[in-house]
Design a protein around this motif. Sequence first.
Motif, PDB file in Angstrom:
ATOM      1  N   ASN A 111       0.826  -1.208   0.000  1.00  8.98           N
ATOM      2  CA  ASN A 111       0.000   0.000   0.000  1.00  8.98           C
ATOM      3  C   ASN A 111       0.861   1.259   0.000  1.00  8.98           C
ATOM      4  OD1 ASN A 111      -2.395  -1.469   0.034  1.00  8.98           O
ATOM      5  ND2 ASN A 111      -2.400  -1.608   2.268  1.00  8.98           N
ATOM      6  N   ALA A 112       1.968   1.219   0.743  1.00  9.39           N
ATOM      7  CA  ALA A 112       2.859   2.381   0.756  1.00  9.39           C
ATOM      8  C   ALA A 112       3.479   2.605  -0.623  1.00  9.39           C
ATOM      9  CB  ALA A 112       3.950   2.170   1.803  1.00  9.39           C
ATOM     10  N   TRP A 113       3.810   1.526  -1.331  1.00 11.09           N
ATOM     11  CA  TRP A 113       4.376   1.657  -2.676  1.00 11.09           C
ATOM     12  C   TRP A 113       3.348   2.239  -3.645  1.00 11.09           C
ATOM     13  CZ3 TRP A 113       8.431   2.204  -5.456  1.00 11.09           C
ATOM     14  CH2 TRP A 113       8.441   1.884  -6.802  1.00 11.09           C
ATOM     15  N   ARG A 114       2.095   1.822  -3.530  1.00 14.70           N
ATOM     16  CA  ARG A 114       1.055   2.366  -4.388  1.00 14.70           C
ATOM     17  C   ARG A 114       0.825   3.846  -4.121  1.00 14.70           C
ATOM     18  NH1 ARG A 114      -3.377  -2.551  -3.728  1.00 14.70           N
ATOM     19  NH2 ARG A 114      -2.248  -4.119  -4.987  1.00 14.70           N
ATOM     20  N   VAL A 115       0.787   4.209  -2.848  1.00 14.22           N
ATOM     21  CA  VAL A 115       0.598   5.621  -2.503  1.00 14.22           C
ATOM     22  C   VAL A 115       1.775   6.452  -3.006  1.00 14.22           C
ATOM     23  CG1 VAL A 115       0.417   7.244  -0.583  1.00 14.22           C
ATOM     24  CG2 VAL A 115      -0.874   5.110  -0.528  1.00 14.22           C
ATOM     25  N   THR A 116       2.982   5.895  -2.925  1.00 14.13           N
ATOM     26  CA  THR A 116       4.160   6.616  -3.403  1.00 14.13           C
ATOM     27  C   THR A 116       4.088   6.837  -4.914  1.00 14.13           C
ATOM     28  OG1 THR A 116       5.485   5.617  -1.631  1.00 14.13           O
ATOM     29  CG2 THR A 116       6.675   6.588  -3.489  1.00 14.13           C
ATOM     30  N   LEU A 117       3.656   5.813  -5.660  1.00 10.53           N
ATOM     31  CA  LEU A 117       3.518   5.970  -7.110  1.00 10.53           C
ATOM     32  C   LEU A 117       2.484   7.042  -7.454  1.00 10.53           C
ATOM     33  CD1 LEU A 117       3.661   2.286  -8.448  1.00 10.53           C
ATOM     34  CD2 LEU A 117       5.413   4.061  -8.637  1.00 10.53           C
ATOM     35  N   LEU A 118       1.347   7.026  -6.755  1.00 10.67           N
ATOM     36  CA  LEU A 118       0.329   8.053  -6.997  1.00 10.67           C
ATOM     37  C   LEU A 118       0.867   9.444  -6.661  1.00 10.67           C
ATOM     38  CD1 LEU A 118      -2.876   6.289  -5.613  1.00 10.67           C
ATOM     39  CD2 LEU A 118      -2.289   6.709  -8.007  1.00 10.67           C
TER      40      LEU A 118
END
Length: 263
Positions: free
Chosen positions: A33-40
Motif C-alpha cells: 500500500n505504501a508503494w502504491r501511494v508513493t507511485l500516486l
Amino acid sequence: MTSQDQGNQDPRRRSSGAVRAPGKGPVRSFLVNAWRVTLLFIFWNTVRVFVWLREHIRLPGRIASDGRELAVRLWVLAWLTFVWVLLWGTVSWANIIGGVVLALVISIVLPLPRVPVEGRIHPVSVLWLIARLIVDFFVSSAQVAWAAIRPGYRPLGAVIRVRVAIKSDMVLTLAVDYLNLVPGTMVLEIDHRRRLIYVHVFDVRSDKKVRAFHRQIAFVERMFIKAFERDSEWHPSPYHGIDDDYHHVRTAERASIKAEQNQ
C-alpha cells in the motif's frame, strides 16, 4: 508405526497437514500500500510540475514555437540516438549518451527546415490506419502479382487527379507516403496551392477499379484527418505556409486578386 505411515492411512490427517500458501502478512500489505501511494504521489506531482512549466515557461523561438513542434524535435533526437545505438549493436550508457550528444550536434550544426506541426495525434485512429495499411499492402501486392502473371491480361495504367481536404503539409506528406507504400499507386506530382495530387494507378481497365481507387483515396483522406487534424482541434502553426513563396502560392493569389479587381 511411524508418523508418515499414520499420515498415509488417514486421508483427513494428510489433507489437514498439507502445506498452505502463505498469505499476505500485515507488514507486506503495508509495504504494498505504501508503494502504491508513493507511485500516486510521484505521478500527481509530475503532472503538477508539467502543468506549471507549460503555463509559466515559454520556449525560445529558436527551439520550438509550441509544444507540438518541441515533441517532433524530441522525437528526432530519440530516433537519431536509437540509430546510433543500433549501429554500434550494444546497448550501454556510453552509446546512449554518445548518441544523444551526436543527435544534438546534428540538430544544431545541420538544422532541418522548420516543419509546421498542426493538429493533434489520436492513437486509436493511427493504429487503425496502420492496420489498414498492412491489409492494403498485402491485398494490392497480390493483385499486382496476379495481373503480372495472368495470361493474356494487359493492365491499363493511368494518371488520375484527385483533390484532398488535408490542410497541413506534414499530414499531406504522410498521406502521400501511405499511397506510395501501397503497390499499384504512385503519387507523381503534388499541386501545393490547390491541394491536388496526381496518382499513377496500375490498372483502371474498368469503372469498378476506378471507383475502388476513389474509395481508397476517400478513406485515406478521412482517416488522416481523423487521426491528425480534426476540425475541432486543428489550428495553424506560426510557420503555416512557410513554403508558399517557394511554391509561388502568394504570387498566384495576388495575380488572381488583381484579375478579379480588373474585372
